[in-house]
Design an enzyme around this catalytic site. Structure first.
Site, PDB file in Angstrom:
ATOM      1  N   ARG A 266       0.841  -1.194   0.000  1.00  0.00           N
ATOM      2  CA  ARG A 266       0.000   0.000   0.000  1.00  0.00           C
ATOM      3  C   ARG A 266       0.872   1.239   0.000  1.00  0.00           C
ATOM      4  O   ARG A 266       1.793   1.365   0.792  1.00  0.00           O
ATOM      5  CB  ARG A 266      -0.904   0.005   1.237  1.00  0.00           C
ATOM      6  CG  ARG A 266      -1.805  -1.213   1.227  1.00  0.00           C
ATOM      7  CD  ARG A 266      -2.857  -1.171   2.293  1.00  0.00           C
ATOM      8  NE  ARG A 266      -3.638  -2.417   2.243  1.00  0.00           N
ATOM      9  CZ  ARG A 266      -4.568  -2.754   3.116  1.00  0.00           C
ATOM     10  NH1 ARG A 266      -4.871  -1.934   4.104  1.00  0.00           N
ATOM     11  NH2 ARG A 266      -5.220  -3.896   2.989  1.00  0.00           N
ATOM     12  N   ARG A 281       2.315   0.627  10.385  1.00  0.00           N
ATOM     13  CA  ARG A 281       1.873   1.073   9.062  1.00  0.00           C
ATOM     14  C   ARG A 281       3.042   1.004   8.083  1.00  0.00           C
ATOM     15  O   ARG A 281       3.919   1.852   8.102  1.00  0.00           O
ATOM     16  CB  ARG A 281       1.326   2.507   9.159  1.00  0.00           C
ATOM     17  CG  ARG A 281       0.523   2.959   7.947  1.00  0.00           C
ATOM     18  CD  ARG A 281      -0.119   4.308   8.190  1.00  0.00           C
ATOM     19  NE  ARG A 281      -1.021   4.267   9.334  1.00  0.00           N
ATOM     20  CZ  ARG A 281      -2.313   3.921   9.272  1.00  0.00           C
ATOM     21  NH1 ARG A 281      -2.849   3.648   8.114  1.00  0.00           N
ATOM     22  NH2 ARG A 281      -3.037   3.887  10.354  1.00  0.00           N
ATOM     23  N   SER A 356     -10.159  -6.508   9.830  1.00  0.00           N
ATOM     24  CA  SER A 356     -11.358  -5.813   9.375  1.00  0.00           C
ATOM     25  C   SER A 356     -12.166  -6.816   8.559  1.00  0.00           C
ATOM     26  O   SER A 356     -11.664  -7.381   7.596  1.00  0.00           O
ATOM     27  CB  SER A 356     -10.943  -4.615   8.517  1.00  0.00           C
ATOM     28  OG  SER A 356     -12.061  -3.811   8.222  1.00  0.00           O
ATOM     29  N   ARG A 395       1.099  -6.849  12.396  1.00  0.00           N
ATOM     30  CA  ARG A 395       0.493  -6.262  13.589  1.00  0.00           C
ATOM     31  C   ARG A 395       0.315  -7.311  14.695  1.00  0.00           C
ATOM     32  O   ARG A 395       0.369  -6.981  15.878  1.00  0.00           O
ATOM     33  CB  ARG A 395      -0.846  -5.607  13.246  1.00  0.00           C
ATOM     34  CG  ARG A 395      -0.649  -4.325  12.455  1.00  0.00           C
ATOM     35  CD  ARG A 395      -1.935  -3.544  12.262  1.00  0.00           C
ATOM     36  NE  ARG A 395      -1.674  -2.349  11.465  1.00  0.00           N
ATOM     37  CZ  ARG A 395      -2.597  -1.438  11.161  1.00  0.00           C
ATOM     38  NH1 ARG A 395      -3.852  -1.597  11.581  1.00  0.00           N
ATOM     39  NH2 ARG A 395      -2.281  -0.371  10.446  1.00  0.00           N
TER      40      ARG A 395
END
Length: 428
Positions: A266, A281, A356, A395
RNA sequence: GGAGAGAUGGCAGAGUGGUCGAAUGCACCGGUCUUGAAAACCGGCAUGGGUUUAUAGCCCAUCUAGGGUUCAAAUCCCUAUCUCUCCGCCA
């Protein structure tokens, strides 16, 4: 993509529901385009029908050996009219399609209305954050102290927001992915898949990254206007969900459940300043993804199930977390309903997103034409697609390093992970 | 990288300018027969879109994709993509 028929007939209603998620639908433009489309499409098709009929009669006349010259003359100007009508219609349809492809999904009715993450609703908590009787370190300090996290190296090799992991920590990173994959394939019924990390623009349109979010991705050359260049996947959701693009599944095959461990890339354009330090991140991170393709009536249950599968990973790793129901304003473009799982991070004294899980209903399926054949009607119907992280590997590593740290700088290995680490109980 | 062949419905596979949305087979759905099943036989069976109360009817589009020729294209021409075969290279 929303159902164009619904969008047309329930324009006001749609706009209201989209406004809940902070998206302003341009009703006036859409209504104007739609009205024009309706008349133009009808008249174009009428012209087409006329031309077809005349061409047919020419063929028949010729077959009877008659003189076709007068018939040819008749058909001439019809062709010109048809041509210009077609051009205008094509432009109009493109304009409408562009709006349709850039409009986000409708939130489910049970999604709380809200503006941003502050309005998300906590559903449940699992586990209790540990109390430490010593000065805690963040995951960078823990990892760097044992020589397992090397940001200096990654900056030299590439740049910021990448990492080099070494020795026991690299092994734990690998072990986590193995553990998650085994859990989902052996206990949760997913089919393991190894998939391309580069995908074409059709796939990205299918899952909704394009046309709107191209700048969040890394593209290979030639990434031109037509999007013929390949792009690095931002999540395995893209290849896994697109497995069923332009396919019609047997109803008996459903539900289809896929999982894959892949790196994710990303560019995070515009996010600079957030989580600058550490592994939270990164431009490149590993993730084990779960995707389900189900019958429409099953997708509500499937979202609960899939979220449960992600929770199971956290539970087996004994990491405290909470489950959040995202509000309308915080959901992703394609989601109708999303649960986030947030893991406890002692150094930040808060819960941070680690998974998510979303139900996109038929939003992605319509873009992809991912369907199944309804056994009763024998007609193809759109599938419902769901996706969730199970989990973000980097994470998860962060959470273990922080939650399991000891006063001497070592880290205990969760019991469930030890068989994947040659029996190691502690790393130091 | 070089040379060649190909892409047609859920699948296989005919079709080289007009009556082709497309033969045939398989799969699938319904029926006859059967105690039941199988076999056999009969019938049905593409997708997207427009119009519409309508999954009725009518109409349009679609034979990998995009252009072109033509009154008319699955069929002729150009380009792209993909697949296969052979050679080269390579983990």
């Amino acid at each position: 993509m929303l159902d164009p028929k619904y969008l047309r007939s329930e324009l006001e209603e749609t706009a209201q529901r989209l406004a809940q998620r902070g998206y302003e639908l341009d009703i006036a433009t859409l209504a104007t385009l739609e009205e024009r489309r309706k008349t133009l499409q009808s008249s174009t098709q009428e012209l087409q029908a006329q031309r077809n009929a005349r061409s047919k009669s020419i063929g028949q006349a010729k077959g009877r050996g008659e003189d076709i010259a007068p018939l040819l003359a008749q058909v001439g100007e019809l062709g010109d009219q048809l041509e210009s009508a077609k051009v205008e219609l094509a432009q109009l349809l493109t304009d409408i399609d562009n709006i349709a492809m850039s409009t986000p999904n409708l939130p489910d009715s049970d999604v709380p209305v809200g503006k941003d993450e502050d309005d998300n609703v906590e559903i449940s908590r699992w586990g209790t954050p540990r109390t430490f009787d010593f000065e805690i370190k963040d995951h960078c300090e823990v990892g760097e102290a044992m020589g397992g996290i090397d940001f200096a190296a990654s900056v030299k090799l590439t740049g910021s927001r990448f990492v080099v992991l070494k020795s026991k920590i690299a092994r734990m990173h690998r072990a986590l992915a193995q553990f998650m994959l085994d859990l989902h394939t052996e206990q949760h019924g997913y089919i393991e898949a190894y998939v391309p990390y580069l995908v074409n623009s059709e796939s990205l349109r299918g899952t909704g990254q394009l046309p709107k979010f191209g700048e969040d991705l890394f593209h290979t050359n030639p990434a031109n206007e037509e999007g013929t260049g390949l792009s690095l996947i931002p999540t395995a959701e893209v290849p896994l969900t697109n497995l069923m693009r332009d396919e019609i599944a047997d109803e008996a095959q459903l539900p289809l459940k896929f999982t894959a461990h892949t790196p994710c890339f990303r560019s995070e354009a515009g996010s600079y300043g957030r989580d600058i330090k550490g592994l939270i991140r990164q431009h490149q991170f590993d993730k084990v993804e779960m995707v389900q393709l189900v019958k429409p009536q099953d997708s509500d249950n499937a979202l609960e199930e899939l979220t449960g599968h992600a929770e199971k990973v956290l539970q087996l790793l004994e990491l405290p977390y909470r489950k959040m129901l995202l509000c309308t304003g915080d959901m992703g473009f394609t989601a109708a309903k999303t649960y986030d799982l947030e893991v406890w991070l002692p150094s930040q004294d808060c819960y941070r997103e680690i998974s998510s899980c979303s139900n996109t209903r038929d939003f992605q399926a319509r873009r992809m034409q991912a369907r199944f054949r309804n056994k009763e009607t024998n007609k193809p119907e759109l599938l419902h697609t769901l996706n969730g992280s199970g989990l973000a590997v980097g994470r998860t590593l962060v959470a273990i390093l922080e939650n399991n740290q000891q006063s001497d700088g070592s880290v205990t290995v969760p019991a469930a992970l030890r068989q994947y680490m040659g029996g190691l109980a502690v790393i130091s």
